[in-house]
Design an enzyme around this catalytic site. Structure first.
Site, PDB file in Angstrom:
ATOM      1  CG  ASN A   1     -13.657   4.009   1.875  1.00  0.00           C
ATOM      2  OD1 ASN A   1     -13.072   5.027   1.470  1.00  0.00           O
ATOM      3  ND2 ASN A   1     -14.027   3.045   1.062  1.00  0.00           N
TER       4      ASN A   1
ATOM      5  N   GLY B   1      -9.357  15.552  -3.589  1.00  0.00           N
ATOM      6  CA  GLY B   1      -9.533  16.000  -2.208  1.00  0.00           C
ATOM      7  C   GLY B   1     -10.768  16.834  -1.955  1.00  0.00           C
ATOM      8  CB  SER B   2     -13.942  17.490  -3.770  1.00  0.00           C
ATOM      9  OG  SER B   2     -14.488  16.214  -3.961  1.00  0.00           O
ATOM     10  CG  ASN B   3     -15.623  13.298  -0.519  1.00  0.00           C
ATOM     11  OD1 ASN B   3     -16.743  13.363  -0.017  1.00  0.00           O
ATOM     12  ND2 ASN B   3     -15.415  12.850  -1.744  1.00  0.00           N
TER      13      ASN B   3
ATOM     14  CG  MET C   1      -7.270   6.341  -5.471  1.00  0.00           C
ATOM     15  SD  MET C   1      -9.044   6.027  -5.421  1.00  0.00           S
ATOM     16  CE  MET C   1      -9.230   5.170  -6.967  1.00  0.00           C
ATOM     17  NE  ARG C   2      -0.639   3.872  -2.561  1.00  0.00           N
ATOM     18  CZ  ARG C   2       0.121   3.297  -3.478  1.00  0.00           C
ATOM     19  NH1 ARG C   2       0.218   1.978  -3.515  1.00  0.00           N
ATOM     20  NH2 ARG C   2       0.806   4.017  -4.344  1.00  0.00           N
ATOM     21  CG  LEU C   3      -7.077  -3.727   0.117  1.00  0.00           C
ATOM     22  CD1 LEU C   3      -8.544  -3.313   0.187  1.00  0.00           C
ATOM     23  CD2 LEU C   3      -6.941  -5.042  -0.647  1.00  0.00           C
TER      24      LEU C   3
ATOM     25  CG  HIS D   1     -17.430   2.548  -2.829  1.00  0.00           C
ATOM     26  ND1 HIS D   1     -16.184   2.441  -3.408  1.00  0.00           N
ATOM     27  CD2 HIS D   1     -18.293   1.945  -3.679  1.00  0.00           C
ATOM     28  CE1 HIS D   1     -16.295   1.784  -4.553  1.00  0.00           C
ATOM     29  NE2 HIS D   1     -17.559   1.470  -4.738  1.00  0.00           N
TER      30      HIS D   1
END
Ligand code: GRF
Length: 201
Positions: free
Chosen positions: A104, A12-14, A87-89, A106
């Site tokens: 998102n 959760g740093s972002n 971490m889920r589509l 990446h």
């Protein structure tokens, strides 16, 4: 004013960088939704006074879990959703409900190295530049229209840990700014993700 929700799975740093940056703005970070009860991001949310939610995915299909996510988003009248290490589509249920308003981050220069272990793949590559991508979420994996990319030199001498640190620092300075722009545009009724994708290059 526009309302933001963050979805995260881990550290959760972002999420924290977004929360700290948005604090002085008219927009609101209304909630954090995690798919993992042990995610450290939840602890960060509690400390920051941002409502944390856990939506379990175990033992049910993704759509059922996403229905619960959508209920939370509706309850908070959310305009924009930011994935930050989620971490889920996503299924079409959620992507279509917030079409063009899910972003998102990446840790690679997409379309290079989508999916898992992107920093390690960048590190192991002979690419001269590495970096990060912020994009709109579509039905694919790390495949939607690109809003912003930031590049840094690939230093072959550097360890994976050192590169990770540089990538994360770049994420923390970039992602909140892009999110604020999207929130501004949504508030102004000007957000059309394909136009954005061109204008924000
Ligand atoms: C970041 O590297 C982000 O690019 C990727 O997952 C990581 C999340 O890190 N999607 P954190 O949980 O925000 O610290």
């Amino acid at each position: 004013m526009a309302n933001l929700a963050v979805l995260a799975s881990g550290n959760g740093s972002n999420f924290q960088a977004i929360a700290e940056r948005i604090a002085g703005e008219p927009h609101r970070l209304c909630c954090l939704i995690c798919d993992k009860a042990a995610a450290y991001a939840l602890e960060r949310a509690r400390r920051l006074g941002i409502p944390p939610y856990v939506v379990g995915y175990a033992g049910r299909n993704r759509q059922e879990a996403e229905e619960q996510v959508i209920q939370i988003l509706r309850r908070h009248d959310i305009d924009v959703v930011a994935l930050a290490g989620f971490m889920r589509l996503l299924t079409p249920l959620l992507v279509d409900e917030y079409e063009g308003r899910i972003v998102n981050i990446h840790p690679s220069l997409l379309p290079k190295y989508p999916g898992m272990n992107a920093i390690a793949q960048s590190h192991a590559s002979s690419d001269r530049e590495v970096g990060i991508t912020v994009h709109i979420v579509d039905h694919g994996m790390d495949s939607g229209p690109i809003l912003v990319q930031r590049r840094i030199e690939h230093n072959a001498e550097e360890s994976l840990e050192e590169l990770e640190q540089r990538i994360h620092a770049l994420e923390h300075s970039t992602y909140p700014e892009v999110i604020l722009r999207v929130l501004d545009e949504v508030e102004d009724g000007q957000h059309a993700y394909r136009q954005n994708a061109r204008r924000m290059q």
